[in-house]
Write an enzyme that holds these catalytic residues in place. Structure first.
Site, PDB file in Angstrom:
ATOM      1  N   ALA A 155      81.733 -17.154   8.954  1.00 23.31           N
ATOM      2  CA  ALA A 155      80.595 -16.302   9.325  1.00 23.31           C
ATOM      3  C   ALA A 155      80.833 -14.901   8.742  1.00 23.31           C
ATOM      4  CB  ALA A 155      80.389 -16.265  10.839  1.00 23.31           C
ATOM      5  N   HIS A 212      84.192  -8.390   6.429  1.00 24.03           N
ATOM      6  CA  HIS A 212      85.077  -9.337   5.724  1.00 24.03           C
ATOM      7  C   HIS A 212      85.009  -9.103   4.216  1.00 24.03           C
ATOM      8  CE1 HIS A 212      84.054 -12.074   9.294  1.00 24.03           C
ATOM      9  NE2 HIS A 212      85.364 -11.937   9.367  1.00 24.03           N
ATOM     10  N   GLN A 255      94.715  -6.807  17.529  1.00 24.64           N
ATOM     11  CA  GLN A 255      95.185  -7.931  16.708  1.00 24.64           C
ATOM     12  C   GLN A 255      95.977  -7.406  15.500  1.00 24.64           C
ATOM     13  OE1 GLN A 255      92.800 -11.561  15.473  1.00 24.64           O
ATOM     14  NE2 GLN A 255      92.385 -10.295  13.693  1.00 24.64           N
ATOM     15  N   SER A 313      80.495  -7.731  13.148  1.00 25.29           N
ATOM     16  CA  SER A 313      81.237  -8.815  13.789  1.00 25.29           C
ATOM     17  C   SER A 313      80.434 -10.092  13.632  1.00 25.29           C
ATOM     18  CB  SER A 313      81.402  -8.495  15.285  1.00 25.29           C
ATOM     19  OG  SER A 313      81.754  -9.663  15.988  1.00 25.29           O
ATOM     20  N   SER A 314      81.134 -11.204  13.461  1.00 27.48           N
ATOM     21  CA  SER A 314      80.425 -12.484  13.342  1.00 27.48           C
ATOM     22  C   SER A 314      79.611 -12.751  14.605  1.00 27.48           C
ATOM     23  CB  SER A 314      81.427 -13.611  13.131  1.00 27.48           C
ATOM     24  OG  SER A 314      82.255 -13.289  12.040  1.00 27.48           O
ATOM     25  N   ARG A 315      80.101 -12.250  15.733  1.00 24.87           N
ATOM     26  CA  ARG A 315      79.423 -12.496  17.014  1.00 24.87           C
ATOM     27  C   ARG A 315      78.076 -11.781  17.108  1.00 24.87           C
ATOM     28  NH1 ARG A 315      84.776 -13.041  18.699  1.00 24.87           N
ATOM     29  NH2 ARG A 315      85.096 -14.947  19.888  1.00 24.87           N
TER      30      ARG A 315
HETATM   31  O1  PAF Z   1      90.244 -12.104  13.232  1.00 25.61           O
HETATM   32  C1  PAF Z   1      90.031 -13.318  13.083  1.00 25.61           C
HETATM   33  O2  PAF Z   1      89.009 -13.725  12.542  1.00 25.61           O
HETATM   34  C2  PAF Z   1      91.055 -14.328  13.613  1.00 25.61           C
HETATM   35  O3  PAF Z   1      91.628 -13.887  14.785  1.00 25.61           O
HETATM   36  C3  PAF Z   1      92.132 -14.706  12.572  1.00 25.61           C
HETATM   37  C4  PAF Z   1      92.985 -13.500  12.204  1.00 25.61           C
HETATM   38  C5  PAF Z   1      91.467 -15.264  11.335  1.00 25.61           C
HETATM   39  C6  PAF Z   1      93.052 -15.783  13.158  1.00 25.61           C
HETATM   40  O4  PAF Z   1      92.355 -16.944  13.489  1.00 25.61           O
END
Ligand code: PAF
Length: 256
Positions: free
Chosen positions: A29, A34, A150, A182-184
């Site tokens: 997505a 990205h 993360q 965000s994909s969401r």
């Molecule tokens: O950020 C994300 O999309 C996910 O947490 C990742 C780093 C691809 C791990 O599945």
């Protein structure tokens, strides 16, 4: 651009590739956030690799996993445009051949912020990221700072386990109205999408965390957390999704 799902085939191929390889792990997505990571990876490395894998071990809510958007054909076209050389789309059976018996767990920071109400989430993230880094063997791996917790956990995991990779943190890309990409966001109901712009506006205000929480509540958001640490203010809210009864969780963070 070559798309591969078989990990042994990738590992054979990897042996013939240069060490200067950039990697962007994603769950698909793909959005402009990205794509900015992918373009940077393609510019800074000889070879650029994207993984698309919706990792079930990091979803503590099965509905969230089920509703995760899937835009594969668009993703592949956009990845090619962004200069990606290889796309890895592993299957659970190969990636988790151990049945998730082996796990990477951080015991402190992962319990805070997004980890508090999502038990096991960061264990799933760190485990899959370590697997992917070991499979891809990149020199640099790119992570967005929208998911700042993360990013810090991955960066510190790589240090803790002496993994030979640079973790590159990249600035959050925002929509014109300020909402972090965000994909969401694709799952937001139309009026919730409009209202979501207020999230970033509110968390940037020079107020205490408690005052920010009140303002978010007043704006109609259900607040998961507002907390300042590591020189940043982190916040997560829950708002309305486009399917009836569906909720969407949004996170963001700003430097303070
Ligand atoms: O950020 C994300 O999309 C996910 O947490 C990742 C780093 C691809 C791990 O599945």
């Amino acid at each position: 651009m070559k798309v591969l799902s078989d990990l042994s085939q990738w590992q054979d191929l990897r042996r013939g590739l240069p060490s200067e390889l950039g990697f962007v792990p994603t769950m698909g997505a793909l959005h402009e956030g990205h794509l900015s990571l992918l373009r940077r990876s393609a510019t800074e490395n000889k070879i650029s690799v994207l993984s698309i894998y919706v990792n079930p071990t990091q979803f503590n809510d099965p509905k969230d996993l089920q509703n995760y958007p899937d835009t594969l054909q668009q993703d592949l076209a956009a990845a090619e445009q962004a200069g990606v050389d290889f796309v890895l789309m592993p299957k659970y059976e190969q990636l988790y051949a151990d049945g998730f018996r082996y796990q990477v767990t951080e015991t402190q920071f992962s319990e805070k912020l997004c980890g508090r109400n999502r038990p096991g989430h960061f264990t799933g993230v760190l485990t899959v990221v370590m697997k992917l880094l070991n499979i891809v063997r990149p020199q640099r791996a790119y992570f967005g700072k929208k998911d700042y917790q993360q990013y810090l956990l991955v960066r510190d995991m790589v240090d803790a386990f002496f993994m030979p990779v640079d973790i590159v943190g990249c600035d959050t890309v925002r929509e014109v109205d300020g909402l972090a990409m965000s994909s969401r966001n694709l799952n937001l109901e139309t009026s919730a999408r409009k209202q979501a712009a207020r999230f970033y506006e509110i968390i940037r205000a020079p107020l205490s965390d408690a005052e920010i929480r009140c303002q978010l509540n007043d704006a109609g958001f259900q607040v998961d957390y507002v907390e300042s640490c590591h020189g940043r203010r982190f916040a997560a809210i829950v708002t309305r999704g486009k399917n009836s009864g569906q909720t969407v969780r949004l996170i963001d963070n700003v430097a303070i």
